[in-house]
Design an enzyme around this catalytic site. Sequence first.
Site, PDB file in Angstrom:
ATOM      1  N   LEU A 148      24.428  13.481  -4.688  1.00 28.83           N
ATOM      2  CA  LEU A 148      23.041  13.396  -4.266  1.00 28.83           C
ATOM      3  C   LEU A 148      22.468  14.807  -4.320  1.00 28.83           C
ATOM      4  O   LEU A 148      23.182  15.786  -4.059  1.00 28.83           O
ATOM      5  CB  LEU A 148      22.924  12.854  -2.841  1.00 28.83           C
ATOM      6  N   ASP A 149      21.193  14.922  -4.644  1.00 31.72           N
ATOM      7  CA  ASP A 149      20.560  16.233  -4.614  1.00 31.72           C
ATOM      8  C   ASP A 149      20.679  16.832  -3.218  1.00 31.72           C
ATOM      9  O   ASP A 149      20.781  16.106  -2.217  1.00 31.72           O
ATOM     10  CB  ASP A 149      19.077  16.118  -4.975  1.00 31.72           C
ATOM     11  N   LYS A 150      20.609  18.133  -3.148  1.00 32.47           N
ATOM     12  CA  LYS A 150      20.711  18.839  -1.864  1.00 32.47           C
ATOM     13  C   LYS A 150      19.777  18.243  -0.820  1.00 32.47           C
ATOM     14  O   LYS A 150      20.174  18.010   0.325  1.00 32.47           O
ATOM     15  CB  LYS A 150      20.391  20.325  -2.064  1.00 32.47           C
ATOM     16  N   ARG A 253      13.261  10.576  -8.944  1.00 29.88           N
ATOM     17  CA  ARG A 253      12.160  11.537  -8.845  1.00 29.88           C
ATOM     18  C   ARG A 253      11.349  11.576 -10.148  1.00 29.88           C
ATOM     19  O   ARG A 253      10.112  11.601 -10.126  1.00 29.88           O
ATOM     20  CB  ARG A 253      12.718  12.914  -8.485  1.00 29.88           C
TER      21      ARG A 253
END
Length: 322
Positions: A148-150, A253
């Site tokens: 997962l992205d930060k 996104r």
Amino acid sequence: MADEFSGPAEAESELRQVEVGVAQHGARLDRALVELVPEFSRNYLQQLLLQGLVSLNGRPATKASVRVKAGEVVVIEMRPTLQSQAFRPESLPINVVYEDEHLLVINKPAGLVVHPAPGNWGGTLLNGLLARDEKAQLVPRAGIVHRLDKDTSGLMVVARDRSTMDTLVRMIAARSVHRQYLALAHRPWTGPRSRTVQAPIGRDPRNRLRMAVVNLDSQAGKPARTDVRWLVGNDLGCWVECTLHTGRTHQIRVHMASLGHPLVSDVLYGGAVAAGMERQALHAYRLSFAHPVSGQALEFHAPVPGDMRQALSEWGLGYNPP
């Protein structure tokens, strides 16, 4: 590149002896090294080869393309690097939703980096897993099979042994691990409540830090599909459920921005800071798959985090679980 090969001056090199296994028989030496010493990048190991710091059966090996055989002994002089030092245990809080002898399911908070990388060589989920479970040191990347992205919160599955890891990787590739997200996006929703976005994603040629919808006839990229379902909205924006069918970098996104609904506070993809959100409003709330060993159907849910609940409240959007 220079940073990868620099380390504390007082750090000493290490001689690492490994034996080529059946799984590496017939492979190129550089590829075999990546499997035998997974905490180092292929690029770094190739540099060691070029510097004469790798021997095969007692003889210096400098050609990455040489084929190895099962039972051969490889000795590597490991020079300290920021990358290698990043693979160290650190005591970090990890919210474990489920655990058995084969795997973990965790609820990652926003702000936690999953894997060490330039700019984040410590304090990552990987560091925490290494400290939490000694078995993690025996599995590449501490068992992390997806990311997962930060600044994305939510559920992740982590393997605790190599066999489980290999199976989970195959399951993800076969799209039999199901991942659903909740997102708060700009602009009122129009059109049908459910949409399928099938748009290839690749590196944005105008900004290498971004991904973008691309034309595969002229640009590098991979097919990507996201199903988007409207849940609630008003004149300020919309609360949606996104189901991944592929796992491209920044997929939700990018696809939401392509619909004209960038995520709240996702400034990289055209979102504006709003509703008190200090990170992109994206949460991996549901994860389901068949257990890779027992075959048991597993399904997990992670509550919407406080910052996203507050954002919904600020925009006057009541939240009902999907």
